[in-house]
Design a protein around this motif. Sequence first.
Motif, PDB file in Angstrom:
ATOM      1  N   THR A  91      -5.279  23.236  45.571  1.00  0.00           N
ATOM      2  CA  THR A  91      -4.416  22.287  44.866  1.00  0.00           C
ATOM      3  C   THR A  91      -3.733  22.948  43.677  1.00  0.00           C
ATOM      4  OG1 THR A  91      -5.876  20.457  45.516  1.00  0.00           O
ATOM      5  CG2 THR A  91      -4.346  20.052  43.708  1.00  0.00           C
ATOM      6  N   MET A  92      -4.458  23.768  42.952  1.00  0.00           N
ATOM      7  CA  MET A  92      -3.883  24.446  41.788  1.00  0.00           C
ATOM      8  C   MET A  92      -2.757  25.404  42.210  1.00  0.00           C
ATOM      9  SD  MET A  92      -7.486  25.209  39.810  1.00  0.00           S
ATOM     10  CE  MET A  92      -6.769  26.343  38.619  1.00  0.00           C
ATOM     11  N   PHE A  93      -3.011  26.218  43.227  1.00  0.00           N
ATOM     12  CA  PHE A  93      -2.002  27.178  43.680  1.00  0.00           C
ATOM     13  C   PHE A  93      -0.815  26.489  44.356  1.00  0.00           C
ATOM     14  CE2 PHE A  93      -5.574  30.312  43.518  1.00  0.00           C
ATOM     15  CZ  PHE A  93      -4.980  31.191  42.630  1.00  0.00           C
ATOM     16  N   SER A  94      -1.049  25.295  44.918  1.00  0.00           N
ATOM     17  CA  SER A  94       0.043  24.584  45.600  1.00  0.00           C
ATOM     18  C   SER A  94       1.144  24.168  44.631  1.00  0.00           C
ATOM     19  CB  SER A  94      -0.496  23.347  46.331  1.00  0.00           C
ATOM     20  OG  SER A  94      -0.856  22.319  45.420  1.00  0.00           O
ATOM     21  N   LEU A  95       0.805  24.046  43.352  1.00  0.00           N
ATOM     22  CA  LEU A  95       1.823  23.719  42.355  1.00  0.00           C
ATOM     23  C   LEU A  95       2.865  24.831  42.253  1.00  0.00           C
ATOM     24  CD1 LEU A  95      -0.499  22.245  39.571  1.00  0.00           C
ATOM     25  CD2 LEU A  95       0.870  20.994  41.251  1.00  0.00           C
ATOM     26  N   ILE A  96       2.492  26.025  42.707  1.00  0.00           N
ATOM     27  CA  ILE A  96       3.433  27.153  42.752  1.00  0.00           C
ATOM     28  C   ILE A  96       4.052  27.296  44.138  1.00  0.00           C
ATOM     29  CG2 ILE A  96       3.670  29.658  42.491  1.00  0.00           C
ATOM     30  CD1 ILE A  96       1.279  29.553  40.566  1.00  0.00           C
ATOM     31  N   THR A  97       3.229  27.159  45.173  1.00  0.00           N
ATOM     32  CA  THR A  97       3.705  27.434  46.529  1.00  0.00           C
ATOM     33  C   THR A  97       4.620  26.340  47.087  1.00  0.00           C
ATOM     34  OG1 THR A  97       1.689  26.474  47.497  1.00  0.00           O
ATOM     35  CG2 THR A  97       1.701  28.844  47.081  1.00  0.00           C
ATOM     36  N   ILE A  98       4.406  25.079  46.708  1.00  0.00           N
ATOM     37  CA  ILE A  98       5.261  24.008  47.233  1.00  0.00           C
ATOM     38  C   ILE A  98       6.722  24.223  46.842  1.00  0.00           C
ATOM     39  CG2 ILE A  98       5.787  21.535  47.106  1.00  0.00           C
ATOM     40  CD1 ILE A  98       2.793  20.995  46.966  1.00  0.00           C
ATOM     41  N   PRO A  99       7.044  24.443  45.547  1.00  0.00           N
ATOM     42  CA  PRO A  99       8.446  24.741  45.219  1.00  0.00           C
ATOM     43  C   PRO A  99       8.967  25.998  45.916  1.00  0.00           C
ATOM     44  CG  PRO A  99       7.209  24.203  43.234  1.00  0.00           C
ATOM     45  CD  PRO A  99       6.213  24.356  44.332  1.00  0.00           C
ATOM     46  N   LEU A 100       8.095  27.015  46.091  1.00  0.00           N
ATOM     47  CA  LEU A 100       8.512  28.238  46.772  1.00  0.00           C
ATOM     48  C   LEU A 100       8.888  27.950  48.220  1.00  0.00           C
ATOM     49  CD1 LEU A 100       8.820  31.319  46.918  1.00  0.00           C
ATOM     50  CD2 LEU A 100       6.369  31.449  47.472  1.00  0.00           C
ATOM     51  N   ILE A 101       8.065  27.179  48.918  1.00  0.00           N
ATOM     52  CA  ILE A 101       8.349  26.827  50.314  1.00  0.00           C
ATOM     53  C   ILE A 101       9.632  26.020  50.407  1.00  0.00           C
ATOM     54  CG2 ILE A 101       7.543  25.495  52.299  1.00  0.00           C
ATOM     55  CD1 ILE A 101       6.075  28.120  51.912  1.00  0.00           C
ATOM     56  N   VAL A 102       9.814  25.093  49.475  1.00  0.00           N
ATOM     57  CA  VAL A 102      11.038  24.269  49.481  1.00  0.00           C
ATOM     58  C   VAL A 102      12.265  25.135  49.254  1.00  0.00           C
ATOM     59  CG1 VAL A 102      12.303  22.457  48.260  1.00  0.00           C
ATOM     60  CG2 VAL A 102       9.879  22.145  48.802  1.00  0.00           C
ATOM     61  N   TYR A 103      12.162  26.102  48.330  1.00  0.00           N
ATOM     62  CA  TYR A 103      13.297  26.996  48.068  1.00  0.00           C
ATOM     63  C   TYR A 103      13.642  27.798  49.328  1.00  0.00           C
ATOM     64  CZ  TYR A 103      15.963  30.980  46.386  1.00  0.00           C
ATOM     65  OH  TYR A 103      16.930  31.942  46.235  1.00  0.00           O
ATOM     66  N   ILE A 104      12.631  28.326  49.995  1.00  0.00           N
ATOM     67  CA  ILE A 104      12.873  29.078  51.217  1.00  0.00           C
ATOM     68  C   ILE A 104      13.492  28.174  52.280  1.00  0.00           C
ATOM     69  CG2 ILE A 104      11.756  30.352  53.108  1.00  0.00           C
ATOM     70  CD1 ILE A 104       9.677  31.298  51.069  1.00  0.00           C
ATOM     71  N   THR A 105      13.044  26.924  52.301  1.00  0.00           N
ATOM     72  CA  THR A 105      13.580  25.962  53.261  1.00  0.00           C
ATOM     73  C   THR A 105      15.079  25.748  53.076  1.00  0.00           C
ATOM     74  OG1 THR A 105      11.458  24.791  53.335  1.00  0.00           O
ATOM     75  CG2 THR A 105      13.391  23.581  54.119  1.00  0.00           C
ATOM     76  N   THR A 106      15.501  25.678  51.795  1.00  0.00           N
ATOM     77  CA  THR A 106      16.936  25.472  51.530  1.00  0.00           C
ATOM     78  C   THR A 106      17.784  26.628  52.045  1.00  0.00           C
ATOM     79  OG1 THR A 106      16.759  26.481  49.330  1.00  0.00           O
ATOM     80  CG2 THR A 106      16.411  24.093  49.487  1.00  0.00           C
ATOM     81  N   LEU A 107      17.187  27.761  52.260  1.00  0.00           N
ATOM     82  CA  LEU A 107      17.937  28.928  52.749  1.00  0.00           C
ATOM     83  C   LEU A 107      18.100  28.908  54.264  1.00  0.00           C
ATOM     84  CD1 LEU A 107      16.232  31.749  50.635  1.00  0.00           C
ATOM     85  CD2 LEU A 107      18.334  30.470  50.112  1.00  0.00           C
ATOM     86  N   PHE A 108      17.255  28.111  54.944  1.00  0.00           N
ATOM     87  CA  PHE A 108      17.245  28.150  56.408  1.00  0.00           C
ATOM     88  C   PHE A 108      17.543  26.813  57.074  1.00  0.00           C
ATOM     89  CE2 PHE A 108      14.602  31.746  55.091  1.00  0.00           C
ATOM     90  CZ  PHE A 108      15.132  32.758  55.876  1.00  0.00           C
ATOM     91  N   LEU A 109      17.022  25.725  56.533  1.00  0.00           N
ATOM     92  CA  LEU A 109      17.226  24.415  57.171  1.00  0.00           C
ATOM     93  C   LEU A 109      18.502  23.743  56.686  1.00  0.00           C
ATOM     94  CD1 LEU A 109      13.636  22.843  57.311  1.00  0.00           C
ATOM     95  CD2 LEU A 109      14.896  24.010  59.117  1.00  0.00           C
TER      96      LEU A 109
END
Length: 311
Positions: free
Chosen positions: A293-311
């Motif tokens: 849960t603690m690390f997800s506060l970093i990884t969720i925005p990262l995944i979303v940013y990567i998503t904006t590049l592809f989806l």
Amino acid sequence: MEVTTVLSSVGMMAIIVGIGAIIGKVTRVTVESKQLLVIIILNIALPSIILNGIFSIEMNDLLLSKMLTIFIMSIIFNALGIGLGWISAVLLGFREMNAKLIAILAGLGNTGFIGIPLCATLFGPTGGLLAAIFDAGLDVIVFTLVVVLLNKNGGFTLKGLKAIINLPIIAIVVGIAIAITGYEPPLLVKNLIATFAGLAAPLAMIYIGLLIATLSKKKKAISLRFISISLLMKLLVFPLMMIIVLQVIPITEDLKLVALVQVSMPTFMLATILFARYDHDEETAVMTTVYSTMFSLITIPLIVYITTLFL
């Protein structure tokens, strides 16, 4: 989906988690008080998000089709997540039950406790409803496949399946029935449901903060290799794979976004209860859940940013 919107929502989550951790540090938090929070969240706040979503949008064939689609996607994605977690554990030298435990921790996310409130915040009432349907699919996997994996006798009973019948699931069924019949709830009921729905996210984050505070007081040795594999698969590898998969699936953008947010969730909290129920390492499940849960506060925005590049 705007990255800034996600950053704002996740940032707010982090602040509330921090407040919960401070509360846990400066006050004596009992098991009973934490259980009370869980009861309020699971039995009042989350069902209210579902009902608020149904009462706020028009139920039609398109929405029903989307709900069925994301339910099926959830079952497939969560089963796939467990499978990939198990394969990675075996390849890295884990065997027997340890591989199964890693598979569960790496494959299933906190799609109810965190996922539903977050999707409701990001995508509105429809997003909250679709996230709840995704969580219902996860429940099916938890009380079928996961129970079989955890059961040392390798069996499955109908008693375990009964756990699928909970208040969020009942809220989905009742809400859809009300929408289909065309019944319009009184304004007082709608406002009350909307107020309760607003409790879900902050209470869930405070609860997580309390868990972090509790964990920091313990000195139990942990298997860094065990937990790191679970976190890497759950927070990065599997979500990144799903970005690729979602590019080729012919579904609407809102379904892709909700599904992606849900597969990016940290390890599900029910793992702790299930591990204890079947006599496995409960403490490791707690630590994996909290660190995830603690690390997800970093990884969720990262995944979303990567998503904006592809989806």
